[in-house]
Design an enzyme around this catalytic site. Sequence first.
Site, mmCIF file in Angstrom:
data_model
loop_
_atom_site.group_PDB
_atom_site.id
_atom_site.type_symbol
_atom_site.label_atom_id
_atom_site.label_comp_id
_atom_site.label_asym_id
_atom_site.label_seq_id
_atom_site.Cartn_x
_atom_site.Cartn_y
_atom_site.Cartn_z
ATOM 1 N N ASP A 53 -1.779 9.803 18.458
ATOM 2 C CA ASP A 53 -0.943 9.121 17.467
ATOM 3 C C ASP A 53 0.543 9.364 17.713
ATOM 4 O OD1 ASP A 53 -0.298 7.635 15.300
ATOM 5 O OD2 ASP A 53 -0.952 9.075 13.794
ATOM 6 N N GLU A 104 -8.416 4.661 8.930
ATOM 7 C CA GLU A 104 -7.687 5.374 7.878
ATOM 8 C C GLU A 104 -7.863 4.709 6.514
ATOM 9 O OE1 GLU A 104 -3.677 5.731 9.523
ATOM 10 O OE2 GLU A 104 -4.299 7.527 10.602
ATOM 11 N N GLU A 134 8.391 8.727 13.749
ATOM 12 C CA GLU A 134 7.543 9.513 12.848
ATOM 13 C C GLU A 134 7.378 10.951 13.318
ATOM 14 O OE1 GLU A 134 3.659 7.824 12.258
ATOM 15 O OE2 GLU A 134 2.997 9.458 10.960
#
Length: 683
Positions: A377, A298, A405
């Site tokens: 993820d 990333e 998240e």
Amino acid sequence: MPITVPVLPAGVDPAWLPREVWRPLGSRRTLVDGSGPLVETVHGEVAAGCARYGGAVVRGTRGARGAPGVPDGSYDLVLRLVHHGGAGRHTDPALLASPGEEGFVHERSGGTTTVTASGQRGLLYGLFHVVRLGEDAFRGDRAPEAHRPATELRMLDHWDNVAVHPVMGQVERGYAGGSLFWRDGSAVADLERVRGYGRLLAACGINAVSVNNVNVHEAEAHLLTDRVGDVARIADALRPYGVRTHLSVNFASPVLLGGPACADPLDAAVREWWAEAVRGVYAAVPDFGGFVVKADSEGQPGPFTYGRSHADGANMLAAALAPHGGTVHWRAFVYDHRQDWRDRSSDRARAAYDHFATLDGEFADNAVLQVKHGPMDFQVREPVSPVLGALPRTRVAVEVQATQEYTGQQRHVCWLGPMWSEVLRFRPGGEHGSAVGALARGGMVAVSNVGDDPFWTGHPLAQANLYTFGRLSWQPDAEPRRILDEWIALTFPSAADRLVDGLRTVLHGSWRTYEKYTAPLGVGFMVQPGHHYGPGVDGYEYSPWGTYHFADRDGIGVDRSAATGTGYAAQYSGPWAELYESPGSCPDELLLFFHHVPYGHVLSSGRTVVQHIYDTHFEGVAEVEEARRVWAGLADLVEPARHARVAERYEEQVRCAREWRDQVNSYFLRKSGVADERGRTIY
Ligand code: GCV
């Protein structure tokens, strides 16, 4: 001298260590015997409990021989550090033969409860074991029981930025306020709360913390060199509770911080730069734990820039840390985040295995490969990552995400114990092989869900996730509901049965409830891009992040079979490759992760895929509404501030769950043209 027990700032919740939990121990006579800084912590804790509840503590410093002239039988509790090799009263030869720094033996006879440890951390964990047992620790007789953690490293990674980041704020994916450690670009001035944090962590078995974001921006990069004093102050605050401090570092630090012009891991000048930087860190923090590294991921720099492997990168840092006893935690979260959604041949799920499986055996002894529990993820449902079973000659750690998240961002109740337990019990080699909890020799890591919020975790019930993680990392095959009961008993001492039942009701099934009203059958994502909260069915469908569901008018899901798809299913060994390969044998909850199927495909539950989507979304909302009702009924049993905070979050959870239900159901009604067989309202 005993240490003084941390005093939390006014208004900060004591979480699972409210004063009442010290009553059984604090009202008795205790001998704390042995020497060392953590023994002083134990002494300080017992002394504080006794000061409050009228007991007495005697300090012995003679290790195995006890306090001078006073037989053990004069005490209700003896907490003793036995010096290795010294003569002593101990009853568990196995523990003493191979005691470990963190194990302890607990027994009770003749009216005395004894905890014996041969490492200081062991004594501290033994103390908290007695606290957890409460009055039970002082009843009847108990044959010697040895307790020791399954793995040496039980760690929380904080994704905290030293300075507020323009997009990610102070804590990346943080839902509990600002950072506990950092404010205005420096370590917080008053570290008393950090000491209190260390104490809470010790009480649930966590022994390591990484204090900055794995996305290491320039401000954080300096923690390695000219700002290491800030790290040292935090480490000083955590040390009395046996918590070692780690740092996330930027792979390109030499370049960023004025060293050599490249970061090639095989370049002698680069290696010497790291060795020197590490010497500086250990001069400031003698028990420093090591580095956490997100490389080639990333946008973070990594060894690929120089044509080197990730083993080369990890081993360079391992070599710098080795002389000081440090470890490098190298993350396996490496994938192409600039994918073309039109290109069906690349599959993000494959990436970690493709990058790392062939490197087995190449990592240094003090390198740990830190692997996210699923291949994507931290979605609400993913298969267990095949990487966890693919590197038998590598120290692998499992990484889970306590910060929610993708599971409701601490506005929704989502107790993750059952999910983590499923991961830890999964046997990559099949039923006769070892479980992930045993294979994870490198440890267990959770991304922290804590901030400077008065309840620590934003949602008061999200404390249960932090506590459960700690206890599961100590004992990965523990029954999560038993851990939850432990958390309830500590957090709500002397709770009425109705409160205990209510808490169990709202927490036990909350992960599955969340799954029901969000992305179905393992397909994942469908969230709002960027912040990842709330529904966005096509939010990531045409993005570069490799996160697609491929819904069209006929069907949905990702074909990851070996026969016709991306081949991801073949990364599994044991019976799993075969099981996942076919839609007929693939477990329902993972069907859309592994297969693209028509909406009319019949699940093993007997329902079609589209009907399952409708049903579960209606059910999920009904379950949240019911949980909100149950919580409202507990108002007379919970302190007003805590009750109000949870009640207010239930309002948002209900609103958001309805939004998910209506968007997901409408989307699939429009795509498929198949009506709900129960004729409910779909927009
Ligand atoms: C710290 C996901 C999150 C990122 C996070 C990343 C990681 O992509 O959205 O915020 O970065 O995981 O685990 O490194």
